[in-house]
Design an enzyme around this catalytic site. Structure first.
Site, short mmCIF file in Angstrom:
data_model
loop_
_atom_site.label_atom_id
_atom_site.label_comp_id
_atom_site.label_asym_id
_atom_site.label_seq_id
_atom_site.Cartn_x
_atom_site.Cartn_y
_atom_site.Cartn_z
N TYR A 159 -12.47 -4.99 -1.84
CA TYR A 159 -11.13 -5.54 -1.94
C TYR A 159 -10.84 -6.55 -0.83
O TYR A 159 -10.53 -7.71 -1.13
CB TYR A 159 -10.07 -4.44 -1.97
CG TYR A 159 -8.66 -4.98 -1.95
CD1 TYR A 159 -7.88 -4.89 -0.81
CD2 TYR A 159 -8.14 -5.60 -3.07
CE1 TYR A 159 -6.59 -5.40 -0.78
CE2 TYR A 159 -6.84 -6.12 -3.05
CZ TYR A 159 -6.08 -6.01 -1.90
OH TYR A 159 -4.81 -6.55 -1.87
N LYS A 163 -10.27 -10.68 -1.18
CA LYS A 163 -9.03 -11.37 -0.76
C LYS A 163 -9.36 -12.46 0.25
O LYS A 163 -8.76 -13.53 0.24
CB LYS A 163 -8.04 -10.36 -0.19
CG LYS A 163 -7.50 -9.34 -1.18
CD LYS A 163 -6.79 -9.99 -2.38
CE LYS A 163 -5.46 -10.60 -2.04
NZ LYS A 163 -4.76 -11.10 -3.24
#
Ligand SMILES: NC(=O)c1ccc[n+]([C@@H]2O[C@H](COP(=O)([O-])OP(=O)(O)OC[C@H]3O[C@@H](n4cnc5c(N)ncnc54)[C@H](O)[C@@H]3O)[C@@H](O)[C@H]2O)c1
Ligand SMILES: CC(C)[C@@H](O)CC[C@@H](C)[C@H]1CC[C@H]2[C@@H]3[C@H](O)C=C4C[C@@H](O)CC[C@]4(C)[C@H]3CC[C@]12C
Length: 369
Positions: A159, A163
């Site tokens: 994750y 990002k």
């Protein structure tokens, strides 16, 4: 958007517009963007509440689509003046594969950028995250940091990696020529842990406490501070950044901004109790009830069970090695860059944010019983 704002009505596109943050951005635009002529809401899952928005003066267009499908994104972006890109897979619990997280968060963002370039959309605001910075894999605290604070941003989890890569794509796209010859102007907003109406993790903590007879048990030391930010203020920062991006392109283009407001710095659990306490829950223990090494063992056991059970059932508890590390590392932000660059001031006070969140938790909890 060079014509006079009063004369020209603008077309905005919000990707992920049915999500926790996305819904607040959609409603904030309708309330506080007077130049809005059409609001396109692009999401993989369209919610029924969108229908109630179609009765107002602004044309609201619901578009069911997938940001991983370039042609669907291009069709949604075509003709838009501004894109606010919040769509993403927010998964730190192992629900989705690393490949899927990358596909949505990185390739999806790449598709949005290319759609802006190909169709001539000039302004793009991206919802990034604090996790682009940290906490890093070494557990280094980020204490009252800002956009210029030196910090070793080292990530392994899919994750934060996704990002960070997506944010870099957005910032590097600033200045690219779009169809029609004008430059693309981009910026990225980095919320810390967002709370407020619609925060599913907060709802899950409340329901867990109800199941345990009103008790929650401290797992993280109170000294570990987490910066949190109210969803309404994050939405407002998106709307304001999108509005000012044209007028202040030279200053804002290619910039990152942490999202901040007057929410107090507390441990993740103590902060949640600001809302769960008034809803009847109590946090047991002035100190963590279990030694940290036991939590590390339990987190590792959860990760093993998730791996073993994956062919049969999705087992995705809150506690895993990554969430424990993040929860146990101080990460607080202190900055005024958004105020200096585009005049951002929080729209909701801490007291107002707290009251709104408590009312929502109470309603969400009662619907659970
Ligand atoms: N929640 C937080 O604390 C937090 C903090 C910092 C940053 N963010 C960022 O804010 C953004 C929104 O997060 P959220 O908490 O509202 O999450 P969310 O899951 O509630 O909303 C994400 C939305 O994106 C949509 N979506 C997901 N995959 C899609 C796809 N392939 N195509 C189209 N739509 C898709 C989902 O349906 C959902 O409506 C994310 O980019 C996230 O990384 C969230
Ligand atoms: C089981 C206990 C150890 C409990 O305290 C775990 C809490 C844990 C689930 C949360 C602690 C910190 C949260 C993250 C943080 O608020 C910031 C985030 C950035 C955002 O982009 C996505 C959400 C998140 C990763 C958020 C997720 C839940 C926590 C890890």
């Amino acid at each position: 958007m060079a014509d006079s704002a009063q004369a020209q009505k603008l077309v905005y596109l919000v990707t992920g517009g049915c999500g926790f943050l996305g819904e607040h951005v959609v409603r904030m635009l309708l309330q506080r963007e007077p130049r809005l002529g059409e609001l396109r809401v692009f999401d993989r899952h369209l919610d029924p509440w969108l229908e109630e928005l179609k009765t107002g003066p602004v044309r609201v267009t619901a578009i069911q689509g997938d940001v991983t499908e370039a042609h669907e994104v291009a069709a949604a972006v075509a003709g838009a003046h501004v894109v606010i890109h919040t769509a993403g897979l927010v998964d730190v619990f192992g629900r989705a594969s690393p490949e899927t997280i990358h596909e949505v968060n990185v390739q999806g963002t790449r598709n949005v950028i290319e759609a802006c370039v190909q169709t001539g959309t000039q302004f793009l605001v991206y919802t990034s995250s604090m996790e682009v910075v940290g906490p890093n894999t070494k557990g280094h605290p980020f204490y009252r940091g800002n956009e210029d604070t030196l910090y070793e941003a080292v990530h392994r989890h899919p994750y934060p990696c996704s990002k960070a890569l997506a944010e870099r794509l957005v910032l590097e796209a600033n200045g690219r020529e779009v169809h029609g010859g004008l430059p693309l102007v981009t910026c990225a907003l980095r919320p810390t842990g967002i709370y407020g109406e619609g925060h599913q993790i907060m709802r899950d903590f409340y329901r867990q406490g109800l199941r345990l007879g009103g008790w929650l048990f401290r797992a993280i030391p109170a000294s570990v501070e987490h910066g949190r930010v109210y969803v309404g203020n994050v939405a407002w920062m998106h709307v304001l950044a999108a509005r000012e991006l044209e007028r202040r392109a030279a200053l804002m283009g290619g910039q990152v901004y942490f999202c901040y407001d007057g929410s107090p710095y507390k441990s993740y659990e103590d902060f949640n109790m600001e809302f769960l306490g008034p809803c009847g829950l109590q946090l047991v223990g002035a100190r963590p009830l279990l030694p940290y090494w036991v939590l590390v063992f339990l987190a590792a056991l959860n990760a093993l069970l998730q791996w073993l059970l994956r062919p049969l059932v999705l087992y995705a508890p809150l506690l895993n090695p990554y969430t424990l590390a993040v929860a146990n590392t101080t990460f607080t932000v202190s900055t005024d860059k958004a105020q200096r660059h585009f005049g951002y001031e929080p729209l909701f006070s801490w007291e107002d944010s707290r009251t709104r969140t408590i009312l929502w938790v109470q309603a969400a909890g009662s619907s659970a019983q």
